[in-house]
Design a protein around this motif. Structure first.
Motif, PDB file in Angstrom:
ATOM      1  N   PHE A 343       0.855  -1.190   0.000  1.00 33.65           N
ATOM      2  CA  PHE A 343       0.000   0.000   0.000  1.00 33.65           C
ATOM      3  C   PHE A 343       0.887   1.235   0.000  1.00 33.65           C
ATOM      4  O   PHE A 343       1.719   1.418   0.892  1.00 33.65           O
ATOM      5  CB  PHE A 343      -0.914   0.003   1.235  1.00 33.65           C
ATOM      6  N   GLY A 344       0.760   2.071  -1.015  1.00 35.44           N
ATOM      7  CA  GLY A 344       1.593   3.257  -1.128  1.00 35.44           C
ATOM      8  C   GLY A 344       0.933   4.478  -0.518  1.00 35.44           C
ATOM      9  O   GLY A 344      -0.283   4.645  -0.612  1.00 35.44           O
ATOM     10  N   VAL A 345       1.737   5.318   0.114  1.00 35.07           N
ATOM     11  CA  VAL A 345       1.261   6.599   0.638  1.00 35.07           C
ATOM     12  C   VAL A 345       2.139   7.684   0.037  1.00 35.07           C
ATOM     13  O   VAL A 345       3.358   7.688   0.228  1.00 35.07           O
ATOM     14  CB  VAL A 345       1.318   6.657   2.178  1.00 35.07           C
ATOM     15  N   VAL A 346       1.520   8.601  -0.701  1.00 35.10           N
ATOM     16  CA  VAL A 346       2.273   9.644  -1.391  1.00 35.10           C
ATOM     17  C   VAL A 346       1.739  11.012  -0.992  1.00 35.10           C
ATOM     18  O   VAL A 346       0.570  11.166  -0.649  1.00 35.10           O
ATOM     19  CB  VAL A 346       2.179   9.440  -2.928  1.00 35.10           C
ATOM     20  N   GLY A 347       2.618  11.997  -1.007  1.00 34.11           N
ATOM     21  CA  GLY A 347       2.227  13.361  -0.643  1.00 34.11           C
ATOM     22  C   GLY A 347       3.454  14.200  -0.386  1.00 34.11           C
ATOM     23  O   GLY A 347       4.582  13.699  -0.345  1.00 34.11           O
ATOM     24  N   GLU A 348       3.250  15.489  -0.196  1.00 40.02           N
ATOM     25  CA  GLU A 348       4.367  16.397   0.048  1.00 40.02           C
ATOM     26  C   GLU A 348       4.858  16.285   1.489  1.00 40.02           C
ATOM     27  O   GLU A 348       4.202  15.676   2.340  1.00 40.02           O
ATOM     28  CB  GLU A 348       3.914  17.837  -0.222  1.00 40.02           C
ATOM     29  N   SER A 349       6.005  16.901   1.762  1.00 32.71           N
ATOM     30  CA  SER A 349       6.497  16.987   3.137  1.00 32.71           C
ATOM     31  C   SER A 349       5.465  17.727   3.985  1.00 32.71           C
ATOM     32  O   SER A 349       4.930  18.749   3.557  1.00 32.71           O
ATOM     33  CB  SER A 349       7.827  17.750   3.181  1.00 32.71           C
ATOM     34  N   GLY A 350       5.206  17.192   5.171  1.00 34.31           N
ATOM     35  CA  GLY A 350       4.222  17.821   6.045  1.00 34.31           C
ATOM     36  C   GLY A 350       2.811  17.338   5.804  1.00 34.31           C
ATOM     37  O   GLY A 350       1.868  17.803   6.455  1.00 34.31           O
ATOM     38  N   SER A 351       2.631  16.381   4.883  1.00 36.71           N
ATOM     39  CA  SER A 351       1.273  15.901   4.587  1.00 36.71           C
ATOM     40  C   SER A 351       0.784  14.886   5.608  1.00 36.71           C
ATOM     41  O   SER A 351      -0.401  14.574   5.656  1.00 36.71           O
ATOM     42  CB  SER A 351       1.219  15.291   3.184  1.00 36.71           C
ATOM     43  N   GLY A 352       1.701  14.334   6.435  1.00 38.42           N
ATOM     44  CA  GLY A 352       1.294  13.383   7.472  1.00 38.42           C
ATOM     45  C   GLY A 352       1.667  11.948   7.178  1.00 38.42           C
ATOM     46  O   GLY A 352       1.333  11.046   7.955  1.00 38.42           O
ATOM     47  N   LYS A 353       2.411  11.689   6.081  1.00 37.57           N
ATOM     48  CA  LYS A 353       2.755  10.321   5.686  1.00 37.57           C
ATOM     49  C   LYS A 353       3.537   9.601   6.776  1.00 37.57           C
ATOM     50  O   LYS A 353       3.136   8.534   7.257  1.00 37.57           O
ATOM     51  CB  LYS A 353       3.588  10.316   4.398  1.00 37.57           C
ATOM     52  N   SER A 354       4.676  10.185   7.167  1.00 34.45           N
ATOM     53  CA  SER A 354       5.551   9.544   8.150  1.00 34.45           C
ATOM     54  C   SER A 354       4.915   9.508   9.534  1.00 34.45           C
ATOM     55  O   SER A 354       5.173   8.592  10.316  1.00 34.45           O
ATOM     56  CB  SER A 354       6.898  10.274   8.220  1.00 34.45           C
ATOM     57  N   THR A 355       4.070  10.496   9.846  1.00 28.22           N
ATOM     58  CA  THR A 355       3.377  10.509  11.144  1.00 28.22           C
ATOM     59  C   THR A 355       2.482   9.287  11.278  1.00 28.22           C
ATOM     60  O   THR A 355       2.440   8.645  12.340  1.00 28.22           O
ATOM     61  CB  THR A 355       2.550  11.805  11.296  1.00 28.22           C
ATOM     62  N   ILE A 356       1.771   8.946  10.219  1.00 23.13           N
ATOM     63  CA  ILE A 356       0.913   7.753  10.243  1.00 23.13           C
ATOM     64  C   ILE A 356       1.746   6.507  10.500  1.00 23.13           C
ATOM     65  O   ILE A 356       1.370   5.638  11.306  1.00 23.13           O
ATOM     66  CB  ILE A 356       0.131   7.622   8.915  1.00 23.13           C
ATOM     67  N   ALA A 357       2.897   6.398   9.833  1.00 23.09           N
ATOM     68  CA  ALA A 357       3.779   5.241  10.022  1.00 23.09           C
ATOM     69  C   ALA A 357       4.229   5.135  11.473  1.00 23.09           C
ATOM     70  O   ALA A 357       4.254   4.044  12.051  1.00 23.09           O
ATOM     71  CB  ALA A 357       4.988   5.349   9.094  1.00 23.09           C
ATOM     72  N   ARG A 358       4.585   6.246  12.078  1.00 22.96           N
ATOM     73  CA  ARG A 358       5.063   6.241  13.462  1.00 22.96           C
ATOM     74  C   ARG A 358       3.943   5.930  14.452  1.00 22.96           C
ATOM     75  O   ARG A 358       4.184   5.330  15.490  1.00 22.96           O
ATOM     76  CB  ARG A 358       5.720   7.594  13.785  1.00 22.96           C
ATOM     77  N   VAL A 359       2.723   6.315  14.103  1.00 22.46           N
ATOM     78  CA  VAL A 359       1.585   5.974  14.962  1.00 22.46           C
ATOM     79  C   VAL A 359       1.317   4.471  14.895  1.00 22.46           C
ATOM     80  O   VAL A 359       1.093   3.815  15.916  1.00 22.46           O
ATOM     81  CB  VAL A 359       0.327   6.765  14.551  1.00 22.46           C
ATOM     82  N   ILE A 360       1.358   3.901  13.694  1.00 16.64           N
ATOM     83  CA  ILE A 360       1.100   2.467  13.527  1.00 16.64           C
ATOM     84  C   ILE A 360       2.127   1.642  14.311  1.00 16.64           C
ATOM     85  O   ILE A 360       1.783   0.654  14.966  1.00 16.64           O
ATOM     86  CB  ILE A 360       1.119   2.074  12.036  1.00 16.64           C
ATOM     87  N   THR A 361       3.400   2.045  14.245  1.00 14.65           N
ATOM     88  CA  THR A 361       4.453   1.280  14.923  1.00 14.65           C
ATOM     89  C   THR A 361       4.563   1.591  16.410  1.00 14.65           C
ATOM     90  O   THR A 361       5.407   1.012  17.099  1.00 14.65           O
ATOM     91  CB  THR A 361       5.814   1.557  14.259  1.00 14.65           C
ATOM     92  N   LEU A 363       5.407   4.502  17.847  1.00 16.32           N
ATOM     93  CA  LEU A 363       6.348   5.557  18.217  1.00 16.32           C
ATOM     94  C   LEU A 363       5.599   6.813  18.677  1.00 16.32           C
ATOM     95  O   LEU A 363       6.117   7.601  19.459  1.00 16.32           O
ATOM     96  CB  LEU A 363       7.266   5.884  17.042  1.00 16.32           C
ATOM     97  N   TYR A 364       4.389   7.038  18.150  1.00 15.88           N
ATOM     98  CA  TYR A 364       3.496   8.094  18.609  1.00 15.88           C
ATOM     99  C   TYR A 364       2.207   7.461  19.094  1.00 15.88           C
ATOM    100  O   TYR A 364       1.769   6.439  18.544  1.00 15.88           O
ATOM    101  CB  TYR A 364       3.137   9.069  17.485  1.00 15.88           C
ATOM    102  N   HIS A 365       1.600   8.072  20.111  1.00 10.81           N
ATOM    103  CA  HIS A 365       0.268   7.624  20.538  1.00 10.81           C
ATOM    104  C   HIS A 365      -0.760   8.543  19.896  1.00 10.81           C
ATOM    105  O   HIS A 365      -0.679   9.767  20.043  1.00 10.81           O
ATOM    106  CB  HIS A 365       0.132   7.657  22.064  1.00 10.81           C
ATOM    107  N   PRO A 366      -1.730   7.985  19.168  1.00  6.01           N
ATOM    108  CA  PRO A 366      -2.672   8.844  18.429  1.00  6.01           C
ATOM    109  C   PRO A 366      -3.567   9.671  19.348  1.00  6.01           C
ATOM    110  O   PRO A 366      -3.854   9.284  20.483  1.00  6.01           O
ATOM    111  CB  PRO A 366      -3.485   7.830  17.618  1.00  6.01           C
TER     112      PRO A 366
END
Length: 573
Positions: A343-361, A363-366
């Motif tokens: 599943f690909g996630v595409v977007g500009e910097s600041g769009s929230g792509k990496s934040t979602i990854a860190r929440v899933i793993t 590293l962040y609590h949603p």
């Protein structure tokens, strides 16, 4: 007369026992108002040519032969003081990372004014006015206000605009741009390239663009020079070199560029480089790893289910909840990832792509919403044992492998660490066997385990990161911009490796990138992010051929033109 004329350039770096020749016999010319692209992989000598022209070779490197002329005046033999006066006044430089060329302790205004007054006979007020005009010319809104700010208060694209303004301060005759858009999103890259082309035409500036990005070369250059191992292997008009390359290395390099127009099973590799090597030995690691511990419970339906996910960061604290201020990085995002798909996630910097990854793993609590992994609700896990069991099933490969590997540990210990932590082997000898097999499997060989991360190239370090991620026997792999900083040939090798591993091990993958061509080749379905929101989710081919959302259409239109490269691909792939 040419603005820049390089004749038979040779650059040497003496060592204790031998002399390394970084550039050998390179001859190039750039005319006023024209852009010459110098393309090649890391170590080809591209940046060395640029540094030699501007007099910034790191000692003990030096020009050992050849001549460099600027408007007919020889400059390679100028004394240090005169060369320093030439830099900035006659030759401007745009570096790859704007943060390294901007002083974080000074405002943009003070840096621009200082540079202007160093090279031009202007008063402080006149220099300040010129600085504001330059900031406006490079497309930064509210120039009179923004110029008072510090570099960290600008986005990556805006910082690069500031660096371009600095390079143009004294109206130079030649601008050298060294990888000016490598770390930028497709939309920001398009803006910067358009700006560079416009400035070149309007100010009649000669420009030398150093890059490994064929899209950049195809978009803005008039001529292109292809370098390999310090030598010039092909040189000519961009349409000719990219449309009908003559040298086998150029053909192979172009064939490895990801295709944005159609989907292929595998990325073509740069055969010109690899033909001398021996094929990688395939290792069956099922005895030690695959068959033994991939005993996860079968899932009916999606493996990962994201429902109304929210993530906000506090930007202003207060003892009164109503006075607190927040930045909403992810806003009510929902999507599914099915077992075995990418599943690909595409977007500009600041769009929230990496934040979602860190929440899933974890590293962040949603801040809100839910994440279902199999039958387990991840956001409700409290027991440490359960959390670790879940984390073992999902691993992450980061953008910069060097910063994610412990520089003080040998590679064998880096890969063994998660195996020991999760108690996945019964003895030290079994740990060693798994580590050796993993290193073989990612194409490095067991002997690589004795070395430290700094002894490897960027692509090799990313292979180490992949081996470490596989060490926990995961079923879900998150790849966060895993190839954005790599050369096109190394990128092709890493992406082929990930495809092979997914097929062999039945991995489910979430692939985050701002490179739309890579996303198309790697993914089954794609989600498009913008400002923390999910704009669109669609099958790969459907998204590229018939995008529904206006922002998706805009992103696809901003992709660098690959028409010339596509023709070369068809001939050589």
């Amino acid at each position: 007369m040419n603005v820049l004329d390089i004749k038979d350039l040779r650059v040497e770096f003496p060592g204790r026992k031998s002399v390394f020749v970084a550039v050998e016999g390179v001859s190039l010319k750039v005319d006023a108002g024209k852009i010459l692209g110098v393309v090649g992989e890391s170590g080809a000598g591209k940046s060395t040519v640029g540094n030699a022209v501007i007099g910034l070779l790191q000692e003990p490197g030096h020009i050992a032969g050849g001549e460099v002329y600027l408007h007919g005046q020889r400059i390679d033999e100028l004394p240090y003081k005169k060369m320093r006066q030439l830099r900035g006044r006659k030759i401007g430089m745009i570096f790859q990372d704007p943060l390294t060329s901007l002083d974080p302790l000074q405002t943009v205004e003070s840096q621009l004014v200082e540079t202007i007054r160093t090279h031009l006979p202007l008063s402080g007020k006149e220099a300040q006015q010129r600085a504001i005009e330059l900031i406006d010319a490079v497309g930064i809104p509210n120039p009179a206000e923004r110029i008072k700010q510090y570099p960290h208060q600008f986005s990556g694209g805006m910082r690069q605009r500031v660096v371009i303004a600095l390079a143009l301060c004294a109206e130079p005759e030649l601008v050298i741009a060294d990888e000016p858009t490598t770390a930028l999103d497709v939309s920001i890259q398009a803006q910067i390239l358009e700006l560079m082309k416009k400035l070149c035409e309007e100010r009649n500036v000669a420009m030398l663009v150093i890059t490994h990005d064929m899209g950049v070369i195809a978009d803005i250059t008039d001529h292109v020079a292809v370098m390999y191992h310090g030598e010039l292997v092909e040189y000519g008009e961009t349409t000719q070199v990219l449309g009908a390359p003559k040298h086998p290395y150029t053909q192979s390099l172009i064939s490895a560029v990801p295709r944005p127009d159609i989907k292929v099973e595998r990325f073509p590799v740069v055969n010109y480089i690899e033909k001398a090597g021996t094929p990688q030995k395939h290792i069956d690691i099922s005895t030690h790893w695959l068959g033994k511990s991939r005993d996860y419970e079968k899932v009916t339906g999606p493996l990962v289910q994201i429902r109304d996910l929210e993530m906000r960061f506090e930007t202003k604290g207060s003892i009164f909840p109503s006075k607190r201020e927040y930045f909403h990085a992810v806003k009510k995002v929902s999507f599914n990832i099915h077992e075995g798909e990418t599943f690909g996630v595409v977007g500009e910097s600041g769009s929230g792509k990496s934040t979602i990854a860190r929440v899933i793993t974890g590293l962040y609590h949603p801040s809100g919403g839910s994440i279902l992994f199999g039958k387990t609700e991840l956001t409700s896990l409290k027991n440490q044992k359960e959390i670790l069991a879940m984390r073992r099933q999902m691993q992450m490969i980061f953008q910069d492998p060097y910063s994610s590997l412990n520089a003080r540990m040998r590679v064998k210990d880096i890969i063994a660490e998660p195996i020991k932590f999760h108690k996945l082997a019964s003895s030290n000898s079994e740990v060693r066997q798994i580590v050796d097999d993993l290193l073989d499997h990612v194409g490095l060989g067991a002997a690589a385990g004795q070395k430290f991360p700094h002894e490897f190239s960027g692509g090799q370090r990313q292979r180490i990161s992949i081996a470490r991620a596989l060490a926990t026997r995961p079923r879900f792999l998150i790849c966060d911009e895993p190839t954005s900083a790599l050369d096109v040939s190394i990128q092709a090798q890493i992406l082929n490796l990930l495809k092979d591993l997914q097929e062999e091990l039945g991995l489910t993958m979430m692939f985050i990138s701002h490179d739309l061509a890579v996303i198309r080749q790697m993914c089954n379905r794609i989600g498009v992010m913008r400002n923390g929101e999910l704009c669109e989710v669609a099958d790969c081919d459907q998204l590229f051929e018939n995008p529904q959302h206006e922002y998706t259409q805009q992103l696809l239109n901003l992709m660098p033109s690959m028409e010339l490269l596509s023709r070369a691909n068809l001939e050589t792939a």
